[in-house]
Design a protein around this motif. Structure first.
Motif, mmCIF file in Angstrom:
data_model
loop_
_atom_site.group_PDB
_atom_site.id
_atom_site.type_symbol
_atom_site.label_atom_id
_atom_site.label_comp_id
_atom_site.label_asym_id
_atom_site.label_seq_id
_atom_site.Cartn_x
_atom_site.Cartn_y
_atom_site.Cartn_z
ATOM 1 N N PHE A 65 43.680 41.846 49.803
ATOM 2 C CA PHE A 65 43.126 40.545 49.417
ATOM 3 C C PHE A 65 43.382 40.221 47.947
ATOM 4 C CE2 PHE A 65 39.717 37.801 47.839
ATOM 5 C CZ PHE A 65 39.803 36.744 48.733
ATOM 6 N N ASN A 70 48.849 37.360 48.034
ATOM 7 C CA ASN A 70 47.832 36.909 48.979
ATOM 8 C C ASN A 70 47.013 35.761 48.410
ATOM 9 O OD1 ASN A 70 46.221 37.313 51.529
ATOM 10 N ND2 ASN A 70 44.621 37.638 50.000
ATOM 11 N N ASN A 73 49.054 32.697 48.451
ATOM 12 C CA ASN A 73 49.185 32.244 49.837
ATOM 13 C C ASN A 73 47.897 31.580 50.312
ATOM 14 O OD1 ASN A 73 50.637 32.185 52.436
ATOM 15 N ND2 ASN A 73 49.038 33.604 53.094
ATOM 16 N N LEU A 74 46.748 32.093 49.871
ATOM 17 C CA LEU A 74 45.459 31.512 50.244
ATOM 18 C C LEU A 74 45.354 30.065 49.751
ATOM 19 C CD1 LEU A 74 42.032 33.303 49.835
ATOM 20 C CD2 LEU A 74 42.281 30.900 49.276
ATOM 21 N N GLN A 77 47.982 27.731 51.553
ATOM 22 C CA GLN A 77 47.609 27.351 52.913
ATOM 23 C C GLN A 77 46.517 26.289 52.946
ATOM 24 O OE1 GLN A 77 46.612 31.116 54.751
ATOM 25 N NE2 GLN A 77 48.707 31.434 55.482
ATOM 26 N N THR A 313 38.677 32.432 56.147
ATOM 27 C CA THR A 313 39.787 32.584 57.096
ATOM 28 C C THR A 313 40.699 33.741 56.689
ATOM 29 O OG1 THR A 313 39.777 30.224 57.619
ATOM 30 C CG2 THR A 313 41.780 31.451 58.132
ATOM 31 N N ASN A 314 41.107 33.750 55.424
ATOM 32 C CA ASN A 314 42.020 34.772 54.940
ATOM 33 C C ASN A 314 41.395 36.162 55.006
ATOM 34 O OD1 ASN A 314 43.056 36.405 52.328
ATOM 35 N ND2 ASN A 314 44.718 35.116 53.095
ATOM 36 N N ASP A 317 40.827 37.413 58.599
ATOM 37 C CA ASP A 317 42.097 37.800 59.216
ATOM 38 C C ASP A 317 42.548 39.172 58.723
ATOM 39 O OD1 ASP A 317 42.234 35.498 60.698
ATOM 40 O OD2 ASP A 317 43.612 34.465 59.341
#
Length: 347
Positions: A65, A70, A73-74, A77, A313-314, A317
């Motif tokens: 995380f 990441n 990307n979080l 998105q 969400t991240n 997942d």
């Protein structure tokens, strides 16, 4: 000052000679004031504490995380949701809703791709934003000039805009421009950061500055707090309301352009982000503590609200938590945020 109404020093009333003010009369409003401030602090800054706590938890629970890739990307998105959420914050502060965000997003995306194929790739960029602003203007005129309730007006335009998008794509077919210029915004980076992330940050900063430091921003709070009083004080209420819808529409047009550029095509499919954009954006606004009744809110808290939804969400997942728990946690958080705001509004 009436003998039956003691002066209130806490509220700023002067104490005139001969007036008798008991200790209880002074202490009671002070206690109420302290409680009100504490409640407002929970609404305004509780989200900061929660965001930090959630970030720390996921950083400890998952070694992936808290990594640059990441985290970028979080934000990437959630950039399209964030752009729409920041803009619709102004609409909600002014006391209105906009349920057509997803439909504007989809139609702007489709029109951008259509313009890139049939007119020229460079026309895709202004087409999406101008089309979004025009759809927002339609919403604003229906609400401010025609007098239709914002909920019903934007629900109706959502159906209309969505239907037009399907018609442009001839039943849902993809429109795919061949030029690499079309995918520049969505797929390229600068200094390792995706362009949508930069656009999201710029939009959030600009709109927060507008709210905090401009006359228009003060007018928004006035219109949302008491529309009749704002009109009597000389504020052009109808124009202010229309501008908020135009800004929201233009932002959704930009978000649609980003999505089309990222995927390389325009689609009228509402089973994905197009169908959930309005709910996700408004959820981020509500989680950020903006009052659904208008008059209270800020863009920076909306950004935190969107990022918290993205972190859930991240992080879930990464931890392999079943998807349905994401909806449960999101729903509980939104209920808590709206409940706190509603309690404060009633005080």
């Amino acid at each position: 000052m009436s003998a039956t109404q003691p002066p209130d020093p806490v509220a700023g009333d002067p104490v005139v000679g001969g007036d008798s003010v008991s200790a209880e009369a002074i202490a009671a409003p002070r206690v109420r004031l302290q409680r009100r401030i504490k409640a407002e602090h929970i609404r305004d800054y509780g989200i900061v504490v929660f965001a930090i706590a959630l970030f720390i938890y996921f950083s400890i629970a998952s070694p992936v995380f808290f990594t640059k890739n990441n985290l970028l990307n979080l934000v990437f998105q959630n950039a399209t949701i964030g752009v729409a959420a920041c803009a619709v914050t102004l609409t909600i502060i002014a006391g209105n809703f906009d349920l057509s965000l997803g439909a504007i997003f989809v139609l702007a995306e489709v029109l951008a791709a259509w313009a890139a194929v049939h007119i020229g790739v460079w026309w895709a960029f202004p087409t999406a934003i101008v089309a979004g602003a025009a759809m927002g203007a339609i919403n604003g005129l229906l609400v401010a000039k025609v007098g239709i309730n914002a909920f019903l007006a934007t629900l109706a335009t959502a159906l209309t805009f969505g239907g037009i998008a399907v018609g442009v794509t001839h039943g849902g077919l993809l429109i795919t421009p061949s030029s690499s210029v079309f995918t520049f915004i969505g797929q390229q980076r600068v200094a390792g950061v995706q362009y949508p992330v930069i656009i999201f940050a710029v939009i959030a900063i600009v709109l927060q500055l507008v709210l905090a430091y401009t006359v228009f921003g003060r007018h928004l709070y006035g219109v949302g707090g008491n529309r009749d009083a704002a009109r009597l004080s000389g504020i052009k209420v109808d124009r202010t309301v229309i501008i908020t819808f135009v800004i929201a529409g233009a932002a959704c047009g930009l978000a649609g352009l980003i999505d089309a550029s990222t995927t390389g095509s325009g689609s009228s499919d509402t089973s994905g982000l197009g169908g959930s954009l309005a709910l996700l954006a408004i959820a981020g606004v509500a989680l950020g503590g903006t009052s659904i009744f208008g008059g209270i809110g800020s863009v920076w808290r909306t950004v935190l609200g969107v990022l918290i939804l993205g972190m859930i969400t991240n992080g879930f997942d990464l931890l392999a938590v079943p998807d349905y728990w994401q909806d449960v946690v999101r729903g509980v958080l939104i209920i808590c945020a709206v409940a706190i705001s509603s309690v404060i509004d009633r005080r």
